[in-house]
Scaffold this active site. Structure first.
Site, short mmCIF file in Angstrom:
data_model
loop_
_atom_site.label_atom_id
_atom_site.label_comp_id
_atom_site.label_asym_id
_atom_site.label_seq_id
_atom_site.Cartn_x
_atom_site.Cartn_y
_atom_site.Cartn_z
N SER A 205 0.82 -1.21 0.00
CA SER A 205 0.00 0.00 0.00
C SER A 205 0.85 1.25 0.00
CB SER A 205 -0.92 0.00 1.22
OG SER A 205 -0.25 -0.45 2.35
N HIS B 235 -2.57 -2.93 -6.25
CA HIS B 235 -3.03 -2.59 -4.91
C HIS B 235 -4.55 -2.66 -4.83
CE1 HIS B 235 -3.41 0.63 -1.54
NE2 HIS B 235 -3.38 -0.57 -1.04
N GLU C 129 -5.29 -0.24 -7.88
CA GLU C 129 -4.30 0.79 -8.20
C GLU C 129 -3.11 0.05 -8.82
OE1 GLU C 129 -3.10 2.75 -4.56
OE2 GLU C 129 -3.21 4.70 -5.52
N ASN D 52 -3.53 6.21 -0.89
CA ASN D 52 -3.07 6.45 0.48
C ASN D 52 -2.40 7.80 0.66
OD1 ASN D 52 -4.03 4.25 1.97
ND2 ASN D 52 -2.52 2.92 1.01
N1 CAA Z 1 -15.94 -9.12 3.05
C1 CAA Z 1 -16.76 -9.35 2.01
N2 CAA Z 1 -17.91 -8.64 1.81
C2 CAA Z 1 -18.22 -7.72 2.73
C3 CAA Z 1 -17.40 -7.44 3.84
C4 CAA Z 1 -16.23 -8.20 3.99
N3 CAA Z 1 -15.39 -7.99 5.00
N4 CAA Z 1 -17.99 -6.45 4.57
C5 CAA Z 1 -19.11 -6.12 3.93
N5 CAA Z 1 -19.24 -6.87 2.82
C6 CAA Z 1 -20.33 -6.79 1.84
C7 CAA Z 1 -21.63 -7.22 2.43
O1 CAA Z 1 -21.80 -8.62 2.32
C8 CAA Z 1 -22.61 -6.46 1.56
O2 CAA Z 1 -22.74 -7.13 0.32
P1 CAA Z 1 -24.14 -7.07 -0.49
O3 CAA Z 1 -24.37 -5.62 -0.84
O4 CAA Z 1 -23.87 -7.93 -1.69
O5 CAA Z 1 -25.17 -7.63 0.43
C9 CAA Z 1 -21.89 -5.14 1.27
O6 CAA Z 1 -20.49 -5.41 1.49
C10 CAA Z 1 -22.31 -4.02 2.17
O7 CAA Z 1 -22.11 -4.47 3.51
P2 CAA Z 1 -23.08 -4.15 4.72
O8 CAA Z 1 -24.44 -3.84 4.20
O9 CAA Z 1 -22.93 -5.20 5.75
O10 CAA Z 1 -22.41 -2.90 5.41
P3 CAA Z 1 -22.17 -1.46 4.88
O11 CAA Z 1 -23.21 -0.99 3.94
O12 CAA Z 1 -21.91 -0.72 6.13
O13 CAA Z 1 -20.80 -1.56 4.04
C11 CAA Z 1 -18.48 -1.49 3.78
C12 CAA Z 1 -19.64 -2.07 4.58
C13 CAA Z 1 -18.55 -1.99 2.34
C14 CAA Z 1 -17.20 -1.99 4.43
C15 CAA Z 1 -18.59 0.09 3.80
O14 CAA Z 1 -18.67 0.52 5.12
C16 CAA Z 1 -17.43 0.77 3.13
O15 CAA Z 1 -17.38 0.90 1.92
N6 CAA Z 1 -16.48 1.27 3.95
C17 CAA Z 1 -15.29 1.95 3.45
C18 CAA Z 1 -14.28 0.92 3.01
C19 CAA Z 1 -13.03 1.55 2.49
O16 CAA Z 1 -12.84 2.75 2.43
N7 CAA Z 1 -12.09 0.67 2.10
C20 CAA Z 1 -10.79 1.09 1.65
C21 CAA Z 1 -9.84 1.10 2.81
S1 CAA Z 1 -8.22 1.57 2.31
C22 CAA Z 1 -7.52 0.13 1.78
O17 CAA Z 1 -8.05 -0.93 1.84
C23 CAA Z 1 -6.17 0.21 1.19
C24 CAA Z 1 -5.05 0.53 2.02
O18 CAA Z 1 -3.95 0.44 1.50
C25 CAA Z 1 -5.13 0.94 3.42
#
Ligand code: CAA
Length: 286
Positions: free
Chosen positions: A119, A142, A154, A192
């Site tokens: 990352s 990424h 990415e 990031n």
């Molecule tokens: N694994 C697989 N699927 C998941 C999951 C997981 N850990 N968590 C949630 N989901 C799925 C659910 O099954 C659901 O799928 P459907 O729509 O098909 O039913 C969908 O995601 C939405 O989940 P929920 O309804 O339970 O919950 P939500 O609406 O609150 O969404 C979330 C959860 C998708 C995590 C949302 O909160 C979100 O988008 N958060 C931000 C995530 C983000 O910014 N990620 C990037 C982080 S930075 C990174 O990863 C890179 C780095 O280098 C640091």
């Protein structure tokens, strides 16, 4: 080149998700951890994700079984010997990653593509661990967490990465249903570089008592329409992971706004790493 066999090194938060999405599009996936029990735990997480999709009626039980059958846990790097693509998603530490890449270089086919899910660490620094002839096929790939949900990859080209490698990754990303953005090989890449100062500023604001953790997060969720507030997002990513990325950014650019906040250093030193340990900026009762 066609990518049929994928070797994923690291079965943690990112690695298991990366393995899942490749198995879901029909690729044969080896999921590697040095300890077999951890590789199997990664496959169990995939099984759990797929089970939830079946329960929601989004996947048939047959497709679940077929996807899972394409994931083979392994504790032997030798399984990379027939890989078309090797994706490394191990702990964000230069020494850990370079040691692994140098071993894989001696095992994987000469024409296999090597992609790091780093990352923040420079691709050229990681590519230096493999033989010169391999560097044309070394790139950054990424993913974002949760990998099955976040539709972005990415793509980072190192100074030696060639066009066929970029094309092969782009073609694969299209099969995965993920959009590609291309970043130059600089600390933190695009996402990031933008995200971490935001998370860091939220942490500093919390530390100085500007608002409660709940109010800071609600500010971003409700006022900016973000799916998660910055403190809960940091907990979700892992505070150790955030700290590692901020350190790379700060070392790379030297500007104060990239410096890890003291509260983040403290939480990590105390073992509070966010969701995965049950406590970070918020508590996650188990
Ligand atoms: N694994 C697989 N699927 C998941 C999951 C997981 N850990 N968590 C949630 N989901 C799925 C659910 O099954 C659901 O799928 P459907 O729509 O098909 O039913 C969908 O995601 C939405 O989940 P929920 O309804 O339970 O919950 P939500 O609406 O609150 O969404 C979330 C959860 C998708 C995590 C949302 O909160 C979100 O988008 N958060 C931000 C995530 C983000 O910014 N990620 C990037 C982080 S930075 C990174 O990863 C890179 C780095 O280098 C640091």
């Amino acid at each position: 080149m066609s990518i049929e066999r994928v070797f994923v090194a690291g079965a943690g938060l990112m690695g298991h998700g990366i393995a899942q999405v490749h198995a879901a599009i029909g690729r044969a996936v080896t999921l590697y951890e040095p300890e077999l029990a951890r590789a199997e735990a990664g496959r169990d997480r995939i099984a759990g994700n797929l089970e939830r999709a079946v329960a929601k009626g989004k996947l048939t039980a047959d497709d679940r079984a077929a996807t899972l059958a394409r994931v083979t846990p392994a504790a032997d790097l030798g399984a990379a010997a027939d890989a078309d693509l090797v994706i490394e998603a191990v702990f964000e530490d230069v020494d850990v990653k370079t040691r692994l890449w140098s071993e894989l270089d001696g095992i994987a086919p000469a024409d296999a593509i090597f992609a790091s899910n780093t990352s923040s660490i420079a691709i050229d620094r990681l590519a230096a661990a493999v033989s010169e002839g391999r560097r044309a096929r070394f790139a950054g790939m990424h993913f974002f967490s949760p990998v099955p949900v976040m539709p972005l990859i990415e793509l980072i080209r190192g100074s030696a990465t060639d066009d066929p490698t970029e094309k092969a990754i782009r073609d694969l990303a299209a099969h995965l249903g993920k959009q590609v953005i291309v970043s130059a090989d600089r600390p933190g890449f695009i996402v990031n570089r933008v995200l971490m100062p935001f998370l860091g500023e939220a942490m500093r604001a919390y530390e100085e008592g500007l608002g409660t953790a709940e109010d800071i997060d609600t500010g971003a969720r409700v006022g900016l329409n973000h799916p998660m507030g910055p403190l809960e997002l940091a907990d979700f990513i892992g505070l150790d992971v955030c700290l590692g990325i901020m350190r790379v950014l700060h070392e790379g650019f030297g500007q104060d706004h990239f410096a890890p906040p003291a509260i983040l250093e403290r939480l990590v030193a105390d073992g509070h790493l966010g969701q995965k340990t049950g406590r970070g900026f918020h508590a996650y009762p188990r």
